[in-house]
Enzyme design. Structure first.
Site, mmCIF file in Angstrom:
data_model
loop_
_atom_site.group_PDB
_atom_site.id
_atom_site.type_symbol
_atom_site.label_atom_id
_atom_site.label_comp_id
_atom_site.label_asym_id
_atom_site.label_seq_id
_atom_site.Cartn_x
_atom_site.Cartn_y
_atom_site.Cartn_z
ATOM 1 N N HIS A 53 0.785 -1.220 0.111
ATOM 2 C CA HIS A 53 -0.088 -0.011 0.045
ATOM 3 C C HIS A 53 0.959 1.332 0.060
ATOM 4 C CE1 HIS A 53 -3.652 -2.070 1.895
ATOM 5 N NE2 HIS A 53 -3.323 -2.839 1.003
ATOM 6 N N GLU A 55 0.791 3.876 1.972
ATOM 7 C CA GLU A 55 1.419 4.295 3.174
ATOM 8 C C GLU A 55 2.677 3.369 3.778
ATOM 9 O OE1 GLU A 55 -3.171 4.428 3.560
ATOM 10 O OE2 GLU A 55 -1.671 3.286 2.370
ATOM 11 N N CYS A 83 -6.148 1.820 5.825
ATOM 12 C CA CYS A 83 -6.937 0.468 6.300
ATOM 13 C C CYS A 83 -6.346 0.043 7.693
ATOM 14 C CB CYS A 83 -6.640 -0.601 5.298
ATOM 15 S SG CYS A 83 -4.900 -1.115 5.257
ATOM 16 N N CYS A 86 -2.411 -0.587 7.666
ATOM 17 C CA CYS A 86 -1.554 0.834 7.380
ATOM 18 C C CYS A 86 -1.730 1.755 8.762
ATOM 19 C CB CYS A 86 -2.122 1.579 6.316
ATOM 20 S SG CYS A 86 -1.472 0.585 4.617
#
Length: 152
Positions: A53, A55, A83, A86
């Site tokens: 992801h 992040e 999410c 993260c």
């Protein structure tokens, strides 16, 4: 004072780049002492890595660049509510502030879902500021998924 919208604009550009690569268009920028340390978009499909992801990518890049595992004093700008995975990484990295654009009612872990930072087991919660460039971030996602539906 530094214009925080500049950093979110960079995150939006990373989201657009991710979308152009066929990734879900989410972008992130990590800032320390008013300087960009790392920026990235999602790369889950490209790397065949569910943890890639935006992040997580910027946290990894910043830790390598700075030679440290914690990012105390850093601010993270991301186009979509993180999410739970993260959110936990942000907490463990000790990021000072989280700025995000659009909420994610289905997959978010900050203000939706598990609300990670409100759990008693959360050791560090960043200051959270939601809604920055919210419409732009939401539009990028909506347009991406509309195009995907047309292609399918």
């Amino acid at each position: 004072m530094v214009n925080t919208n500049h950093f979110m604009e960079l995150a939006l550009a990373e989201a657009r780049s991710a979308g152009a690569r066929g990734e879900v268009p989410i972008g992130a920028v990590l800032v320390l002492d008013h300087a960009v340390v790392a920026k990235a978009g999602n790369r889950t499909r490209e790397l065949n890595d569910v943890t890639a992801h935006a992040e997580i990518a910027v946290i990894r890049m910043a830790c390598v660049s700075l030679g440290q595992e914690r990012l105390t004093g850093a601010d993270l700008y991301v186009t979509l509510e993180p999410c739970t995975m993260c959110a936990a990484a942000i907490s463990f990295a000790r990021i000072r502030r989280l700025y995000y654009g659009a909420e994610d009612p289905k997959g978010g872990g900050v203000d939706n879902g598990v609300r990670f930072y409100r759990q008693p087991t959360c050791h560090h919660a960043p200051d959270v500021y939601s809604g920055m460039a919210e419409q732009d971030a939401a539009d990028i996602l909506r347009e991406f998924f509309q195009q995907k539906r047309i292609e399918d």
